[in-house]
Design a protein around this motif. Sequence first.
Motif, PDB file in Angstrom:
ATOM      1  N   TYR A 194       0.725  -1.276  -0.236  1.00 24.28           N
ATOM      2  CA  TYR A 194       0.037  -0.062   0.116  1.00 24.28           C
ATOM      3  C   TYR A 194       1.087   1.299  -0.067  1.00 24.28           C
ATOM      4  CZ  TYR A 194      -3.333  -3.565   1.551  1.00 24.28           C
ATOM      5  OH  TYR A 194      -3.880  -4.793   1.623  1.00 24.28           O
TER       6      TYR A 194
ATOM      7  N   ASP B  47      -2.910 -11.651  -4.583  1.00 26.27           N
ATOM      8  CA  ASP B  47      -2.987 -11.854  -6.088  1.00 26.27           C
ATOM      9  C   ASP B  47      -2.442 -13.131  -6.470  1.00 26.27           C
ATOM     10  OD1 ASP B  47      -0.263 -11.581  -5.733  1.00 26.27           O
ATOM     11  OD2 ASP B  47      -0.045 -10.122  -7.222  1.00 26.27           O
TER      12      ASP B  47
ATOM     13  N   GLU C 108     -10.711 -14.474   1.564  1.00 24.45           N
ATOM     14  CA  GLU C 108     -10.643 -15.649   0.553  1.00 24.45           C
ATOM     15  C   GLU C 108     -11.187 -16.820   1.118  1.00 24.45           C
ATOM     16  OE1 GLU C 108      -6.940 -16.159  -1.297  1.00 24.45           O
ATOM     17  OE2 GLU C 108      -5.934 -14.401  -0.302  1.00 24.45           O
TER      18      GLU C 108
ATOM     19  N   ASP D 136      -5.312  -8.106   6.291  1.00 19.41           N
ATOM     20  CA  ASP D 136      -4.859  -7.070   5.008  1.00 19.41           C
ATOM     21  C   ASP D 136      -3.850  -7.159   4.464  1.00 19.41           C
ATOM     22  OD1 ASP D 136      -7.781  -6.973   5.337  1.00 19.41           O
ATOM     23  OD2 ASP D 136      -7.704  -4.994   6.496  1.00 19.41           O
TER      24      ASP D 136
ATOM     25  N   GLU E  96      -5.257  -1.013  -4.398  1.00 15.52           N
ATOM     26  CA  GLU E  96      -5.010  -2.249  -3.953  1.00 15.52           C
ATOM     27  C   GLU E  96      -5.801  -3.196  -3.089  1.00 15.52           C
ATOM     28  OE1 GLU E  96      -2.352  -4.126  -5.012  1.00 15.52           O
ATOM     29  OE2 GLU E  96      -1.029  -2.517  -5.791  1.00 15.52           O
ATOM     30  N   PRO E  97      -5.983  -4.374  -3.622  1.00 14.12           N
ATOM     31  CA  PRO E  97      -7.158  -5.312  -2.921  1.00 14.12           C
ATOM     32  C   PRO E  97      -6.446  -5.731  -1.489  1.00 14.12           C
ATOM     33  CG  PRO E  97      -6.057  -6.765  -4.507  1.00 14.12           C
ATOM     34  CD  PRO E  97      -5.632  -5.131  -4.624  1.00 14.12           C
ATOM     35  N   ALA E  98      -7.286  -6.075  -0.653  1.00 21.28           N
ATOM     36  CA  ALA E  98      -6.999  -6.443   0.808  1.00 21.28           C
ATOM     37  C   ALA E  98      -6.534  -8.102   0.666  1.00 21.28           C
ATOM     38  CB  ALA E  98      -7.945  -6.074   1.918  1.00 21.28           C
ATOM     39  N   THR E  99      -6.675  -8.768  -0.496  1.00 19.85           N
ATOM     40  CA  THR E  99      -6.493 -10.231  -0.745  1.00 19.85           C
ATOM     41  C   THR E  99      -5.180 -10.322  -1.506  1.00 19.85           C
ATOM     42  OG1 THR E  99      -7.914 -10.406  -2.584  1.00 19.85           O
ATOM     43  CG2 THR E  99      -8.649 -10.893  -0.456  1.00 19.85           C
TER      44      THR E  99
END
Length: 518
Positions: A28, A48, A88, A148, A43-46
């Motif tokens: 982040y 990639d 997830e 996260d 940016e996703p919290a999961t």
Amino acid sequence: MNATRTHPRLRPPAGSDVLPYVYRVTKYNPADRDQNGHYAGAEPATSDHGPVETAYLQAVAAFAEGTGVDQLAIREPQLGGFAHFGLEPPVDGYGLADLFPAGPTGFYDGALVPIAVAMELVRAMLRDNGAWCRLEAEGAFTVHVGWDQYLYIGSSLPCEAALTCTRALGLFPERLDASPYDFAPDDPAYVQRPADADFWARLHWTVSAHRSVFLEEVFAANASRWHRLTRDTIETVRSQLAPRSQLAIWPDLLTDVDTAVAALPDEGLVEVVWEDEDGQITSTVVDETQFEAATSQLAGARAAGVVSMYAGEDLPLFTAVLPDSDGVLRARWQTEPTPSDRDWAFLKTLWRGQVVTGTVTSIASFGVTFVDIGGFTAMINIPELSWRPFSHPSDVVSIGQEISAEVLDVDMVWERVPLSLRAVQEDPWPQVAQRLGQVVTGPVTKILPFGVFVRIEDRVDGFEGLVHTSELDESTPVVVAVGDALTVKIIDVDLARRRIALSQTQAEMPREEGDRHS
């Protein structure tokens, strides 16, 4: 991570060994944070599952290389609980597949893993697969994965090359005073009971008393195995326990399946334990939404039981944590204390010869006096109440009376503490010995075929001596009544056996006034 993982307090306990270089490493960009410090970027919290995840792992490897560590210890391992609330989907095996040859039981506190396996554990935590732990090289290096995709790396060295590498990977390292996931005990003052020699001796005694008990082995938070213990199986089960496991000893909690099903509450969190026809014991944690499914799992079971998961309910008999092979307890987690555990902790503060203060709570019909000493019930056997003779313990102490007594022993296996009240009193027998040769007059207290007993002190609890028949004056009537006064001479005081020998025939007549009762 799943909802059953509880994060420790945000600062380590006072006096802990905090590493000097701690960094929060994230994907982040600080430029994308609002005025409150919250990330507002894209940016996703999961994870990639691709290049960004790989960058995280390469950053950890760079710091490990810069610190000079090639293996890490697993600390406080945790597995997913009865429900999963991660971002997830849950993964079978909690992301530990193929990492431990022995299966999940290899994921235990203190297990040393090479950096390659440590990287795979970090990957599982970044993906929120249900496994979590701290990774440490004591005093040198730590890795913590938070919510996260926040990664915390601690080092004893500045690792400038690793910082440069991390930035080149597109990640953002930020210097901190400490990781928010540094370990801190739930109760710093709590003394954890170890599964030491006293524990196993008490367990053997408990099994003998109950015929069989159950041992619950928790090798990681939310992960347990159950074992039925008998006198023939204790040592076999003991040899197979995972290192540093939490142990809980339960009475026989299995009953017929119908009774177990009827014991399910209307709502709440419970652990259902059942035994199949082959003697295999299995357990699962469920809530009210899963009771029906749990009931169907019991089909074919020969016995089952239900244990509440709420603190203070359905406590085991006692608990402990396995020490290492050298006897040192290095596992940092704490079991929920039972009354027996609290007694054990209190007994650890006592020692033989210590003088304690307590309150008399009861006097048993067989004479033992019970004393409350700080919430623990100790006992005083009849001979330890007083140096002087008495008819009943109530002649010496009374219920509700506060007394001081000496600790004679601390039995950690039976959890018993015998006390002595007379040990804190002056021993009067040496003074009695100084009266050897005196002539006294006292009442007859007992009449036996071989002689009579005469009290030689003018007090209710005065010492008594024996006038053997051979030492009775021939002029003394054949029948002597209790209470009759006899004049006698003290001819022997046996301090070892606490006995006084008297003679009527040797008593000098006439006597001086000062030789009468004293």
